[in-house]
Enzyme design. Sequence first.
Site, PDB file in Angstrom:
ATOM      1  CG  LEU A 100      10.979  -1.989  -2.707  1.00 48.55           C
ATOM      2  CD1 LEU A 100      10.639  -1.019  -1.577  1.00 48.55           C
ATOM      3  CD2 LEU A 100      12.446  -1.848  -3.100  1.00 48.55           C
ATOM      4  CB  VAL A 101       9.466  -7.870   0.054  1.00 45.43           C
ATOM      5  CG1 VAL A 101       9.708  -9.154   0.845  1.00 45.43           C
ATOM      6  CG2 VAL A 101       9.152  -6.717   1.012  1.00 45.43           C
TER       7      VAL A 101
ATOM      8  CG  HIS B  82       9.495  -0.297   9.796  1.00 45.38           C
ATOM      9  ND1 HIS B  82       9.473   0.558   8.721  1.00 45.38           N
ATOM     10  CD2 HIS B  82       8.624  -1.303   9.495  1.00 45.38           C
ATOM     11  CE1 HIS B  82       8.612   0.115   7.813  1.00 45.38           C
ATOM     12  NE2 HIS B  82       8.086  -1.031   8.246  1.00 45.38           N
TER      13      HIS B  82
ATOM     14  CB  SER C 283      11.410   0.747   2.068  1.00 42.51           C
ATOM     15  OG  SER C 283      11.620   0.477   3.453  1.00 42.51           O
ATOM     16  N   GLY C 284       8.362   0.309   3.404  1.00 41.20           N
ATOM     17  CA  GLY C 284       7.328  -0.641   3.824  1.00 41.20           C
ATOM     18  C   GLY C 284       6.119  -0.617   2.909  1.00 41.20           C
TER      19      GLY C 284
ATOM     20  NE  ARG D 118       4.233   4.116   5.477  1.00 42.20           N
ATOM     21  CZ  ARG D 118       4.366   2.801   5.563  1.00 42.20           C
ATOM     22  NH1 ARG D 118       5.505   2.279   5.924  1.00 42.20           N
ATOM     23  NH2 ARG D 118       3.337   2.004   5.333  1.00 42.20           N
TER      24      ARG D 118
ATOM     25  CB  CYS E 186       8.246  -5.250   8.586  1.00 43.49           C
ATOM     26  SG  CYS E 186       7.006  -4.143   7.938  1.00 43.49           S
TER      27      CYS E 186
END
Length: 329
Positions: free
Chosen positions: A11-12, A234, A156-157, A227, A126
């Site tokens: 993802l990142v 976030h 997504s983290g 979460r 993040c």
Amino acid sequence: MKVAIVGATGLVGSMMLKILEERNFPVTELIPVASERSVGTKVTFKGKEYDVVSADTAIDMKPAVALFSAGGGVSLELAPKFAAAGCRVIDNSSAWRMHNDIKLVVPEVNGHVVTKEDMIIANPNCSTIQMVMVLQPLHLKYKIKRVVVSTYQSVSGTGQKAVKELMDERAGKSGQGVYPHHIDLNVIPHIDVFQENGYTKEEMKMSLETCKIMGDDSIKVTATAVRVPVIGGHSESVNIEFVNDFYESDIKEELSNVSGVVVIDNPAMNGYPMPLEAEGKDEVFVGRIRRDYSQPNTLNCWIVADNLRKGAATNAVQIAKLLHNNGWI
Ligand code: 2RA
């Protein structure tokens, strides 16, 4: 310039490619790196397909800079190898962040600490990045004593599997057990592993990284990281105790003038930052700015950012840009 992306299929890593393209970073050749099982697959960058290669192949191709987002173990093993080959490393994992000789950088906050000698530079967590973007200008003016932060962190983290987990649960399918509990219609006060002191690693990252980035170990930070079933970014509820008193109007004015920070603070019109609106943007959004009347010199605020962008990929690309602007890559 030859640029390697280690973890290019995650993802990142995928967001790093997107940001490099959006910002027209001077990439002449992209070197996507991923695990052995992904070698030979392709990624597209600026309309051109590139073969995913192994780390050894990438090193032999002599990239000027490598952006890492492939987990701490990979960074611990490979960052020194890339650096030894003369490649600057910007690492998004937690592996090197608290290492004494490694700079931990948010360009708008402490970009000045980077020197030509820095071959490995750590990208902060993040949830830390978005918080220090707001804390730093206020610290310079009012001096921060203590920060109490509660986070509401996007799935997504955790990564692609977690996003799928949430969407599967919402569709009534059974999850893959990414989290210890059901995430849809729930919140889980557990991000990363628990430490002996009862805090999670995520919470300790916020405490330790904040002081390192802001260059002031006197700042006391306590965090609760949660979460939540959100995808876009976030959110953080932040309580800040200062040495000096303040006017709320001054605080809003000061934050409005900070590069990379956007104030959305209009409760009468239901105006405040939300992840659904922050998603896809590079700025850090702050609102619900109000005095904490329970004790002197203390402020409450609400901070939201896209954790894949400013919280990871954008910050990393900004560091690469800083190196390029100095002529070091
Ligand atoms: C998380 N901050 O949200 C951590 C790592 N990205 O899971």
